[in-house]
Motif scaffolding. Structure first.
Motif, PDB file in Angstrom:
ATOM      1  N   PRO A  70      27.651  40.571 -21.958  1.00  0.00           N
ATOM      2  CA  PRO A  70      27.819  40.009 -23.298  1.00  0.00           C
ATOM      3  C   PRO A  70      29.130  39.222 -23.436  1.00  0.00           C
ATOM      4  N   ILE A  71      29.027  38.102 -24.123  1.00  0.00           N
ATOM      5  CA  ILE A  71      30.184  37.222 -24.297  1.00  0.00           C
ATOM      6  C   ILE A  71      30.876  37.564 -25.605  1.00  0.00           C
ATOM      7  N   HIS A  75      22.789  33.483 -18.825  1.00  0.00           N
ATOM      8  CA  HIS A  75      23.600  34.557 -19.403  1.00  0.00           C
ATOM      9  C   HIS A  75      22.761  35.530 -20.220  1.00  0.00           C
ATOM     10  N   ARG A  76      21.657  35.035 -20.748  1.00  0.00           N
ATOM     11  CA  ARG A  76      20.828  35.912 -21.581  1.00  0.00           C
ATOM     12  C   ARG A  76      19.411  35.371 -21.587  1.00  0.00           C
ATOM     13  N   GLY A  80      26.017  23.953 -25.014  1.00  0.00           N
ATOM     14  CA  GLY A  80      26.298  25.327 -25.396  1.00  0.00           C
ATOM     15  C   GLY A  80      25.702  25.664 -26.741  1.00  0.00           C
ATOM     16  N   ILE A  81      24.871  26.701 -26.771  1.00  0.00           N
ATOM     17  CA  ILE A  81      24.239  27.103 -28.022  1.00  0.00           C
ATOM     18  C   ILE A  81      24.829  28.440 -28.478  1.00  0.00           C
ATOM     19  N   ASN A  82      24.346  28.920 -29.591  1.00  0.00           N
ATOM     20  CA  ASN A  82      24.841  30.183 -30.140  1.00  0.00           C
ATOM     21  C   ASN A  82      24.167  31.345 -29.413  1.00  0.00           C
ATOM     22  N   ILE A  83      24.916  32.001 -28.554  1.00  0.00           N
ATOM     23  CA  ILE A  83      24.313  33.071 -27.729  1.00  0.00           C
ATOM     24  C   ILE A  83      23.958  34.293 -28.575  1.00  0.00           C
ATOM     25  N   PRO A  98      30.222  32.046 -33.679  1.00  0.00           N
ATOM     26  CA  PRO A  98      29.724  31.857 -32.311  1.00  0.00           C
ATOM     27  C   PRO A  98      29.061  30.506 -32.083  1.00  0.00           C
ATOM     28  N   TYR A  99      28.645  29.838 -33.135  1.00  0.00           N
ATOM     29  CA  TYR A  99      28.008  28.529 -32.928  1.00  0.00           C
ATOM     30  C   TYR A  99      29.034  27.417 -32.784  1.00  0.00           C
ATOM     31  N   ARG A 100      30.300  27.703 -33.096  1.00  0.00           N
ATOM     32  CA  ARG A 100      31.323  26.657 -32.974  1.00  0.00           C
ATOM     33  C   ARG A 100      31.975  26.733 -31.598  1.00  0.00           C
ATOM     34  N   THR A 101      31.211  26.341 -30.590  1.00  0.00           N
ATOM     35  CA  THR A 101      31.710  26.440 -29.221  1.00  0.00           C
ATOM     36  C   THR A 101      32.815  25.412 -28.948  1.00  0.00           C
ATOM     37  N   ASP A 102      33.042  24.519 -29.892  1.00  0.00           N
ATOM     38  CA  ASP A 102      34.061  23.487 -29.676  1.00  0.00           C
ATOM     39  C   ASP A 102      35.460  23.941 -30.080  1.00  0.00           C
ATOM     40  N   VAL A 103      35.559  25.103 -30.695  1.00  0.00           N
ATOM     41  CA  VAL A 103      36.868  25.529 -31.197  1.00  0.00           C
ATOM     42  C   VAL A 103      37.455  26.612 -30.302  1.00  0.00           C
TER      43      VAL A 103
END
Lengths: 340, 811
Positions: free
Chosen positions: B407-408, B222-223, B371-374, B458-463
């Protein structure tokens, strides 16, 4: 005649003192009181007495006979008593020898725990559900909000039968199966005990073990209800003085999720070796049913809510009976089994 | 995830002990498994310098060294390490020093030479073995030349620190970053996070001029950000950086590699440093591998790739497996001067598949796959540039190449505030809900009376759903604040099914008969089928196999309970438990068309019993020696208690696992219920069992089908019963059941019970014959039977037996 009578009386009494057996008493009776006995003989001579004396002597004779009968009977009783005592004495056994052995069958401790849990939850209105141990990927994972390639699949090392069929890694698939068969009925209140399988083998893990799954779905179900039901369970299973504690955790099929600890029964929460000095022992995972799982089960998550929990039966049995090695459950050593 | 407590304190002000922090974190969902103190008891170990190191006069492998800790005093020390050299700075344990494990250093004589202290290795200082290179594992620990003589090794190595060992749930992969853990700590303690100040100089030359990035598969990458730094000097990292990596369980390698690992730990963003000179045309192409393409990864292994796997390549070769591991061909070496730093976001599922397929998990892959903070991809590369400038003397080229085609957007969640308390059963105020979410860096974008719209960091990909936010509120407010209630539900039926009740009853009867329940594994080894003498065509050989069993022993799902029961007998006999009565109520697993014709196989409840030895022995009698009839009695009792009718036992000669002369099939209402008998002696041998063993297998479904429900009381008889005995002599081969059948038929209604009370074979009667005696009980419901009536029936019975079986009366 009077003296004769008195003599008989004293003779009998004297003789009685020496008498030891019932036969001897009888002999005395015959000798003095029998048809040909001495007393009878004396009375036969009554006719020779003057008429005025007859009633007096007669009365005396009767009195003496009655008295002799009485002492003879007493002697009989006495001897019988002695004889019985002697007999009982001879019959004495060693009461300290062990009693008869009856073959005692025992249920496996895991069955005992499962049965106790069933009884507790039935009392709370739960039905007992069951499901297959060889399960589709769909029910074991996907319908529990664990799509393929989900990293949380690593939490459970899975035995595969085909690419799409697994040995169930938990009893949770029964949640969705039960929902599917009951929807749209509420309340749903089930527990499901059964065998589960994970690729793990050491002192605290067995590739086959047992879980009890619980599921409640209804309108207005809250996380506090989960706490209440689990507290009721824990206090019945482990004792009324036990407490529970919720810690945040993660399961893909519940949100919010909680790990549940029970206060240590050994140290009463003060901390000891058994609870790693925390005062608490981890016993189960739980949470509010994830909306996606409700959907998979055919329920509308905007209308109903639910909670679910899953506990390891071995873990509970280990805590309850102080069993320290998982392997004991499946070695089936008869000396282990017969203790339950 | 292991994090230095001191490092964590750089980002957030922690005013409680590590243990207290650990408990708070655990109670709010980021579990700390352990707090490990690094100084495991070191006292009086200081930095010394080796002034001289010569061969020991009396020992080949020992060195005689002169060590100073202040430049003046000299200590004579005997050292066994192969790598000790004059001029080295070393950890030196003075006489009187203490090492981990309470090892006290005393003056000693080694091969006739006095030794006044000890030069220490890293392991002797209690340093985590994972963080050491091979040389450090074998020899003494050599320190930087800049180390200050006489100062404590504890300060130098940073051992006055502890490591928080996290046990993270898969949803909280954001906490695979020290900064994100600091954010969590800040929210719990009500503090602010201090982010590192990233500042560096850039030269005029731009990264864009020397590097290009082309993404061929934007779905999988993605990036992709690249930045180039020139003029780096490869050398060891400073101690403070090495210390942090060691705490994390990582092995310091060189400054460039360590910096990428440092940023990975700090920000959770995996970076990769390529030696720019080995990248053709400075061009990065992100593409899928060609079929059968190969690459040698940094660990020196050649990897066979599939066309599903994503690669980082230059125009002529693959240089890394995206998100998993770099290639050896572009590795940073001592000669490297220019590096291209990669900071990217790869598709989590693809990284997971690739790393699983290759069996290669790395610190990078475990972060990418969750998943990391894009949004901080560029920040991470800048942080690395700063450190390369500071620690490697690098010249940072201006700007970055940032290829970010689509971009996400940040996740937006709408939360009805009442729902929080509705789901939790709590009474948390709306303001408190907002306050908690803000403390966790959720941004409230819109506020209505009873609802808020929240932007997820953006780092909380679980929410992603309201329930996720509710959990955030609950865990920070404290799960212990959730009250304890019972559901308001309608009354429901707490009950078992008929089948469950039947299984309970079977268990009760089995245990009442003195058998102990066993639970064996559902899997078996296929060799059991040979040991049980199953023919090649035996359907039970067709067992379901496990693709990935732990061992061959557990390769197949059982089709019979026998292997488990027999193994249990043997295991007990080996332990001198020779008298055994056991049963198992469990499933067997039968394919029945699976997997071709049915989705799932059949799981069939089965009752298995095994008995052997002498049971109930007592000082008054020698006990009952178990035989066929012992087991049969148990089964008869089971069937009677389950109220089954029309039970028949028929001799069975064709089951290969059973003794052909001592085995019976059990029929109930003409349906086969199971089998019981003596275990075939050969099978017993195969399982290492002494003779004799008796086993039974019963189909629980048949019991369920034929078991008759509630029964009705038979009225007690009002008229007396009369007992007559009948002893006859018949040919031995005539089964008792045939005799009983005739007696029962002829006896009619008035014959209410028959019992076999004696069986005799021997000298008193002809060979090949047996004498069998029955006790017959006659009774009528409505009258006292007369002698004549009974004599007539008795006579008839006798005659029938004589006619049918040539039976003669036995005097």
């Amino acid at each position: 005649m009077r003296t004769q009578l008195e003599k008989i009386k004293s003779e009998v009494k004297e003789a009685l003192n020496k008498v030891k057996s019932l036969e001897e008493v009888n002999e005395l009776k015959v000798k003095y009181l029998g048809k040909k006995g001495e007393l009878t003989q004396v009375l036969r001579g009554m006719g020779q007495l003057v008429p005025e004396e007859r009633p007096i002597i007669g009365q005396l004779a009767n009195e003496i006979r009655d008295e002799l009968n009485k002492v003879l009977d007493e002697q009989v009783k006495k001897i019988k008593k002695i004889e019985q005592e002697q007999k009982l004495n001879l019959e004495t056994i060693d009461v300290t020898l062990p009693g008869k052995q009856f073959l005692k069958g025992t249920k496996h401790p895991l069955s005992l725990v499962i049965e106790e849990a069933k009884q507790i939850f039935m009392g709370l209105g739960f039905q007992i559900a069951e499901g297959p141990e060889i399960e589709t990927d769909y029910y074991n994972f996907e319908a529990l909000n664990l799509p393929k390639d989900h990293p949380a699949r690593d939490m459970q090392d899975t035995f595969y039968i085909t690419s799409d069929v697994v040995l169930r890694t938990h009893t949770s698939p029964v949640q969705v199966r039960s929902m599917e068969s009951l929807t749209p009925e509420v309340p749903v209140k089930i527990i499901c005990p059964g065998k589960v399988y994970r690729k793990d083998d050491d002192a605290t893990h067995s590739p086959m073990f047992h879980q009890i799954e619980g599921l409640v779905i209804d309108m207005g179900i809250r996380m506090s209800d989960l706490k209440g039901v689990l507290l009721a369970f824990v206090q019945q299973m482990f004792g009324p003085d036990r407490k529970i504690r919720f810690r945040p955790s993660y399961f893909p099929f519940t949100e919010p999720s909680a790990e549940v600890d029970v206060s240590c029964g050994i140290c009463k929460g003060d901390g000891c070796k058994a609870c790693s000095y925390t005062g608490w022992l981890e016993i189960l995972g739980s949470g509010m049913v994830h909306p996606n799982v409700l959907k998979y089960g055919g329920y509308d998550p905007t209308k109903v809510k639910g909670f679910a929990f899953g506990m390891g039966v071995e873990r509970i049995a280990m805590l309850k009976y102080n069993i320290n090695d998982m392997r004991l459950f499946f070695e089936n050593d008869i000396r282990f089994l017969r203790q339950f | 995830m292991r994090v230095s407590f001191k490092w964590l304190k750089e980002y957030v002000d922690i005013d409680i002990s590590p243990e207290e922090l650990a408990e708070k974190l655990t109670n709010t969902g980021v579990a700390v498994e352990n707090v490990e103190y690094l100084n495991k008891g070191i006292e009086n170990v200081v930095i010394g310098e080796v002034l001289e190191a010569v061969k020991h006069p009396n020992a080949e492998k020992l060195s005689l060294c002169q060590v100073t800790t202040d430049g003046k005093n000299r200590f004579q020390v005997v050292c066994g390490a192969p790598n000790v050299r004059a001029g080295q700075k070393v950890p030196f344990a003075l006489v009187g020093a203490v090492l981990p494990g309470n090892v006290k250093i005393k003056k000693a004589k080694l091969r006739g030479t006095e030794s006044q202290g000890m030069i220490c290795s890293a392991l002797e200082l209690g340093i985590n073995e994972d963080s050491l290179n091979p040389e450090q594992k074998e020899g003494i620990l050599v320190l930087d030349d800049s180390a200050t003589l006489g100062t404590s090794i504890i300060d130098y190595l940073g051992l006055d620190d502890c490591v928080l060992e996290f046990d993270l749930t898969p949803n909280r992969s954001d906490c695979l970053s020290v900064i994100n853990i600091a954010r969590e700590v800040a929210a719990i303690l009500g503090k602010e996070v201090k982010l590192p100040y990233v500042r560096f100089k850039e030269i005029d030359k731009t990264t864009e001029k020397v590097a290009q990035v082309e993404i061929k598969d934007p779905d999988l990458c993605h990036r992709y950000v690249a930045k180039v730094v020139e003029g780096v000097e490869i050398k060891p990292s400073p101690q403070w950086l090495q210390h942090k990596l060691r705490c994390a369980g990582m092995r310091p390698i060189n400054n460039v590699v360590d910096i990428t690992n440092y940023v990975l730990m700090e920000m959770g963003q995996p970076l990769h440093a390529f030696d720019y000179d080995f990248l053709r045309e400075g061009k990065i192409i992100v593409r899928k591998a060609h079929k059968n393409e190969k690459i040698i990864t940094l660990d020196g292994n050649e990897r066979n790739l599939t066309d599903e796997m994503l690669l980082i390549t230059d125009p002529e070769k693959a240089v890394a497996i995206a998100g998993v591991m770099g290639g050896l061909n572009s590795e940073v070496t001592e000669k490297t001067t220019t590096v291209l730093i990669e900071s990217a976001y790869f598709n989590p599922v693809n990284v997971r598949r690739t790393s699983t397929a290759l069996g290669l998990r790395s610190e990078a892959s475990i972060r990418f796959e969750k998943g990391i903070n894009i949004e901080t991809v560029v920040d991470a590369v800048n942080r690395a540039a700063q450190l390369l400038q500071d620690l490697a003397g690098g010249r940072v080229l201006k700007g970055v190449v940032d290829n970010y085609p689509n971009p996400i957007k940040r996740t937006i969640v709408e939360l009805e505030l009442n729902k929080v308390n509705d789901i939790l059963g709590t009474n948390i105020k709306h303001d408190r809900i907002k306050e908690i979410l803000k403390s966790l860096n959720f941004i409230v974008r819109e506020e209505k009376e009873n609802a808020i719209t929240v932007e997820v960091p953006p780092y909380r990909t679980d929410v992603s759903i309201p329930e996720d936010l509710i959990e955030e509120v609950a865990r920070i407010d404290g799960y212990n604040n959730i009250p304890t209630t019972l559901p308001f539900s309608a009354t429901s039926k707490g009950q078992k099914t008929l089948e469950q009740k039947l299984r309970d009853k079977i268990m009760d009867i089995m245990t009442a008969r003195g058998l102990s329940e066993v639970i064996n594994f559902s899997f078996i080894n296929k060799t059991n089928f040979d040991k049980l003498l199953f023919s090649e065509e035996d359907e039970r050989r067709n067992a379901i196999s496990v693709i990935n069993p732990l061992s061959e022993e557990q390769g197949y799902m059982r089709t019979t309970l026998l292997p488990g029961l027999l193994d249990t007998l043997r295991r007990n006999i080996y332990r001198r438990n020779e008298n055994l009565g056991i049963f198992e109520l469990g499933k067997v697993y039968l394919p029945k068309g699976f997997p071709e014709k049915s989705t799932l196989p059949e799981e069939k409840w089965t009752l298995g019993i095994a008995v052997r030895g002498t049971l109930v022995s007592h000082w008054q009698n020698k006990g009952t020696v178990v035989d066929f009839y012992y087991l049969k009695g148990i089964i008869e009792d089971l069937l009677i208690q389950l109220k089954l009718n029309s039970i028949e036992f028929k001799p069975c000669k064709d089951n290969p696992s059973y003794h052909p002369g001592r085995t019976a099939y059990i029929y109930v209402e003409d349906e086969l219920l199971g089998i019981l008998g003596e275990l075939h002696p050969q099978v017993a041998d195969n399982y290492g069992l002494p003779q004799r063993n008796y086993v039974a297998e019963l189909d629980v479904e048949v019991l369920l089908k034929l078991g008759h429900g509630p029964f009705m009381l038979k009225q007690l008889p009002k008229y007396p019963a009369v007992n007559r005995d009948l002893a006859i002599v018949v040919k031995d081969e005539i089964p008792a059941s045939d005799l009983l059948k005739v007696i029962s038929e002829v006896g009619g209604k008035l014959l209410v019970d028959i019992e076999v009370f004696d069986l005799y074979k021997g000298n008193q009667i002809p060979q090949g014959y047996k004498s069998i005696a029955f006790s017959l009980i006659f009774q009528a419901e409505d009258r006292t039977l007369t002698d004549k009536e009974i004599n007539d029936i008795h006579e008839k019975i006798h005659k029938a037996l004589a006619d049918k079986f040539k039976a003669s009366l036995r005097a």
